[in-house]
Each structure stands twice: as C-alpha cells, then as structure tokens.
Design a protein around this motif. Structure first.
Motif, PDB file in Angstrom:
ATOM      1  N   SER A 204      -6.772   3.980  -1.379  1.00  0.00           N
ATOM      2  CA  SER A 204      -7.945   4.133  -0.520  1.00  0.00           C
ATOM      3  C   SER A 204      -7.555   4.636   0.869  1.00  0.00           C
ATOM      4  N   THR A 205      -6.405   4.200   1.386  1.00  0.00           N
ATOM      5  CA  THR A 205      -5.956   4.674   2.701  1.00  0.00           C
ATOM      6  C   THR A 205      -5.598   6.157   2.646  1.00  0.00           C
ATOM      7  N   GLY A 218       2.698   7.557  13.777  1.00  0.00           N
ATOM      8  CA  GLY A 218       3.888   6.739  13.902  1.00  0.00           C
ATOM      9  C   GLY A 218       4.244   6.062  12.589  1.00  0.00           C
ATOM     10  N   GLN A 219       5.500   5.675  12.442  1.00  0.00           N
ATOM     11  CA  GLN A 219       5.974   5.088  11.199  1.00  0.00           C
ATOM     12  C   GLN A 219       5.328   3.747  10.870  1.00  0.00           C
ATOM     13  N   ASP A 220       4.792   3.062  11.876  1.00  0.00           N
ATOM     14  CA  ASP A 220       4.154   1.773  11.617  1.00  0.00           C
ATOM     15  C   ASP A 220       2.653   1.898  11.373  1.00  0.00           C
ATOM     16  N   ARG A 225       2.515   4.254   6.126  1.00  0.00           N
ATOM     17  CA  ARG A 225       2.959   3.200   5.203  1.00  0.00           C
ATOM     18  C   ARG A 225       2.363   3.420   3.816  1.00  0.00           C
ATOM     19  N   ALA A 226       1.117   3.891   3.761  1.00  0.00           N
ATOM     20  CA  ALA A 226       0.495   4.166   2.471  1.00  0.00           C
ATOM     21  C   ALA A 226       1.145   5.366   1.782  1.00  0.00           C
ATOM     22  N   PHE A 231       1.632   0.140   0.119  1.00  0.00           N
ATOM     23  CA  PHE A 231       0.445  -0.636  -0.237  1.00  0.00           C
ATOM     24  C   PHE A 231      -0.001  -0.414  -1.682  1.00  0.00           C
ATOM     25  N   ASP A 232       0.826   0.186  -2.509  1.00  0.00           N
ATOM     26  CA  ASP A 232       0.412   0.479  -3.879  1.00  0.00           C
ATOM     27  C   ASP A 232       0.321  -0.768  -4.750  1.00  0.00           C
TER      28      ASP A 232
END
Length: 293
Positions: A204-205, A218-220, A225-226, A231-232
């Motif tokens: 979704s992201t 940014g990496q954060d 991250r997705a 987040f998978d």
C-alpha cells in the motif's frame, strides 16, 4: 433519512420494543449495506435482511434467537448471557474488551442476509453518561450519542491447516481463536478482518508513492523502507477512519506463542518492533477505537 431522524426513530423502536421497526432501521445501516454490496454486488441486498432474534437491555421485549445461528445462542438467553455465550471461547484472553462490550452494548440483533448470519451489537457512539436500565429512558440524540451498530460476521470457515491467501500459512493461533467467534467486526468507521487479508503495508505504501523516486527521500522514510521490502510482512487487518490509523499483523514479529504482534501506521508514522501483543492490543486499543473509552 438524515442522522437526526434516524436517531429519533431508533429511540422510538427501542423504547417500544418494536422488532419490525428495528429490522427496518438495520436495513438502512450504512455498513450493512456495504457488506451486502461485498457479498452480492448490490447495495439493495440489505433490503432483504431478516431479523431472526433481538435481545435488548432490560429484556422485556426480547425476540428469542433462531436456534440454527452459527453461535448456538440458547433460546432463553438474555442480552448479557448471549454475549457471554458468544465470547466464551476467548473470554480469558480479552477481559478488558469484553468488559467494554458489557458496558456499552444495549442490544444484540441476529440478522440473516444473502444466506449469511450476522450479529449486530447496538451501542451509542460517543456516549455521554451512564446507560439507563430501561431503554425508554435513553437520552435524546444530541449529536454525540448516535445509535451505531457493530456487525460481527459468522466464524471463519478456515480450518487450522487451511492456508490463507496473503499469509501463505494457516491463521496463527490467537488470530484463529478470535476469528472462530467473528471472522470480521465492522462499524461505521471501524473495520477488523481476521481471515480476508487484502494488502501489506509495503504494497500500500509503494502504491501511494507510485511514480516517485526513492532517491528523493531519506533512508528512514516509510517509502524507502517499503521499497526495501521492510514492510512486506505487515498484513493489514484493522482500520479506523476517524483515528486515521491502520493496524497490521507483523508476521515477522511474534510472541513466544507464535502469535504475530500488532504494528501501527498512522499520521504520526509507523510503530517500531516489538509491536503490541495481539491480545493486549484487543484489550486496550479496540475499546478506545470503538467506544472512545
């Protein structure tokens, strides 16, 4: 009908112990109509909903439940006894949630629609003051105490070895125990589904940021991250529109009983591991989301 008229009619139907009036109002419920649309593809499905039992606070105008409901509620049960019966399989796991149900629910309706059975838990949204002993004494609608319905679908059809789509495994313990009471719980802005999972936070992201370049973030950031697959393993199973929150079973973050912990994504960002234990989340977060307690 507008919300003020609907609440006036609800109060009259409950005060009069009028099952046909309650049935007509249930058929107009927004969430029931959406459930009917999911099942049959038409909003008109709710117009066929049939009241098959009604238990009210005080018990003077009860309509005994049909004997063939999936929950096997005894014909002579009152409101409190019926809720205790329905939730008995998990009563020791979520006493706080069940205490909230006992305190807030003023009626329980058994409804059949499109060949399916549902339980409708009647309650006052944003209730002010105590519930009366007699429904004839319900306070008038003031804008903050509208009648709402929490719909519980029948227990899941998934067995302990059936692989569930998106999870790629059977329902984990804990989740399976709760789904054996209701496969889903849904009200006007709350939706909890325990066996029909549709997306992950990762998917979704990435969809929300479609066409954007991860190098611009940014990496954060959640988008990056997705993209990196972080987040998978977060399976969405609960949303609350009014709180702007979504909750996820983190399949890679489990307690010692192998139950996935619960992660949160909201306007303030995403939670960090370890997430909330599943039953603690149900006991503490859900009463607040549903009843503002």
């Amino acid at each position: 009908m507008d919300i003020e008229e609907a609440n006036r009619m609800w109060r009259k139907a409950l005060a009069d112990g009028d099952p046909r009036g309650v049935e007509r109002l249930l058929r107009c419920d927004t969430r029931l109509r959406l459930l009917g649309h999911e099942w049959s593809g038409t909003l008109e499905a709710a117009e066929t909903a049939e009241l098959r039992g009604l238990l009210l606070l005080g018990g003077s105008d009860d309509v005994p439940f049909a004997a063939d409901s999936p929950w096997g509620i005894p014909a002579g049960a009152g409101l409190a006894d019926a809720m205790e019966h329905v939730w008995a399989p998990v009563a020791g796991c979520c006493p706080g949630f069940l205490a909230a149900l006992r305190a807030e629910v003023l009626g329980l309706a058994l409804v059949a629609m499109e060949g399916r059975n549902l339980l409708g838990y009647l309650y006052l949204a944003d209730r002010k003051g105590e519930l009366p002993c007699d429904l004839k004494d319900l306070a008038p609608y003031t804008g903050s105490n509208s009648l709402d319905v929490l719909w519980g679908t029948a227990p899941t059809s998934f067995g302990p070895t059936d692989v569930v789509p998106l999870l790629d495994e059977p329902l984990p313990s804990g989740v399976r125990d709760l789904a054996a009471v209701h496969a889903s719980l849904t009200s006007l802005d709350f939706d909890l589904c325990l066996d029909r999972f549709t997306t992950t936070l990762g998917a979704s992201t990435r969809a929300d940021y479609e066409g954007e370049d991860p190098s611009d973030y940014g990496q954060d950031e959640d988008f990056v991250r997705a993209v990196n697959g972080e987040f998978d393993s977060w399976i969405r199973f609960c949303t609350c529109d009014s709180a702007c929150e979504a909750y996820f079973l983190d399949m890679a973050d489990r307690d010692p009983h192998d139950i996935p912990r619960v992660a949160l994504s909201s306007i303030n960002g995403t939670s960090e591991r370890p997430g909330d234990p599943f039953w603690d989340w149900l006991d503490k977060a859900v009463p607040s989301l549903l009843f503002c307690v």
